[in-house]
Design an enzyme around this catalytic site. Structure first.
Site, short mmCIF file in Angstrom:
data_model
loop_
_atom_site.label_atom_id
_atom_site.label_comp_id
_atom_site.label_asym_id
_atom_site.label_seq_id
_atom_site.Cartn_x
_atom_site.Cartn_y
_atom_site.Cartn_z
N THR A 1 1.06 -1.09 0.22
CA THR A 1 0.18 0.07 -0.20
C THR A 1 1.22 1.33 0.08
O THR A 1 1.96 0.91 -0.24
CB THR A 1 -0.75 -0.20 1.41
N LYS B 1 3.92 1.44 -3.53
CA LYS B 1 3.15 0.41 -5.05
C LYS B 1 3.54 0.62 -6.52
O LYS B 1 4.09 -0.48 -7.12
CB LYS B 1 1.31 0.97 -4.86
N THR C 1 0.25 18.54 -8.12
CA THR C 1 1.26 18.88 -8.86
C THR C 1 0.43 18.13 -10.17
O THR C 1 0.99 17.15 -10.45
CB THR C 1 2.13 17.48 -8.06
N LEU C 2 1.23 19.49 -11.51
CA LEU C 2 0.66 19.11 -12.41
C LEU C 2 1.30 18.41 -13.62
O LEU C 2 1.33 17.85 -13.88
CB LEU C 2 0.57 20.76 -13.32
#
Length: 289
Positions: A66, A70, A157-158
């Site tokens: 988790t 991952k 965060t683009l």
């Protein structure tokens, strides 16, 4: 009672205080009478490699993975399943004689939840995914594979969202995928015309519950399906916002059960349906939002 033949599995992540997985798995093992035990394995980031090596050293049958590992576990595995490779994230590891293979049962669990619990047909729909981590990778793969017409990925965060969208554009060239910032002026007109909103972030998860929903309530319409992969608490601020406007809502608990059931099959060889039944019967209906 544990003995030398007990098969050990567990959950690897950091932190793990919120997880219901150990109780859920151990309930199923007890009810089914199989000699397995499921342990929480909280591993700090600096010791991830040693944690993976420990699975071999202590002959664990496998683990779930988790947040935040991952994607980070992949370099330490011997092999990954085709779907996990396509997604770029692993949530289940199986140890076969010291050889570690990674799988992604999040995708399978999410698909089953949409179909069985939400009665939602993906083909031709417009979808919004919030967050650009490991869970969003699985969700995006399911939506693209099942024929969603458009996928919009929102992230604080683009740059991170744009990177993932770039991968999707190459992997699923027939699907329109777009990265957007979590800026209300930018996403509001887009989200309002979408059929489903899926929040893959840990915002609103216990014990750190605070603040409002991750997107503005004004972005949700009564025709929207609102899915929050957080399951504790059962009603997050996003789920609450969806209900306030009359939208259908679903938290992540069915997905948690289904992804666990598919992992259970990988470790034990037993049909996932035999895992699902005792777990669902043991869980309060309040969890199914």
């Amino acid at each position: 009672m544990f003995d030398n033949s007990t098969q050990v599995v567990g959950l690897m992540g950091y932190p793990l205080g919120h997880s219901m997985s150990p109780a859920m798995h151990n309930r199923a093992y007890k009810d089914l009478g199989i000699n397995y035990v499921y342990l929480p394995l909280e591993i700090k980031p600096d010791f991830l490699k040693e944690g993976i090596e420990g699975l071999r050293a202590f002959n664990f049958r496998g683990v779930n993975v988790t947040i935040p590992y991952k994607e980070k576990v992949i370099p330490y595995l011997d092999e990954i399943d085709r779907l996990a490779g396509e997604i770029g994230a692993v949530n289940t590891i199986v140890n076969n004689g010291g050889k570690l293979k990674g799988y992604n049962t999040d995708a399978l669990g999410f698909k089953k939840m949409l179909e069985d619990d939400c009665s939602f047909e993906i083909k031709g729909t417009k979808a919004v995914i919030i967050g650009a981590g490991g869970a969003s990778r699985a969700v995006g793969a399911v939506l693209a594979r099942e024929g969603a017409s458009e996928i919009f990925l929102l992230n604080r965060t683009l740059k991170k969202a744009a990177k993932l969208v770039g991968i999707w554009n190459k992997t699923y060239p027939g699907i329109k995928t777009v990265a957007l910032p979590l800026d209300e002026d930018k996403y509001l007109p887009v989200v309002k015309r979408c059929d489903v909103i899926i929040d893959t972030t840990p915002v609103g998860m216990a014990p750190g519950i605070k603040g409002g929903p991750v997107i503005a309530k004004e972005a949700i319409t009564r025709d929207t399906l609102v899915v929050d992969l957080v399951y504790n608490p059962p009603e997050t601020t996003l789920i609450k916002a969806g209900r306030q406007v009359g939208a259908r809502t679903m938290n992540g608990f069915p997905m948690l059960i289904y992804q666990a059931a598919y992992a259970f099959k990988l470790w034990t060889g037993i049909k996932p349906e035999l895992f699902i039944k005792p777990v669902r019967e043991a869980i309060s209906p309040d969890f199914f939002a």
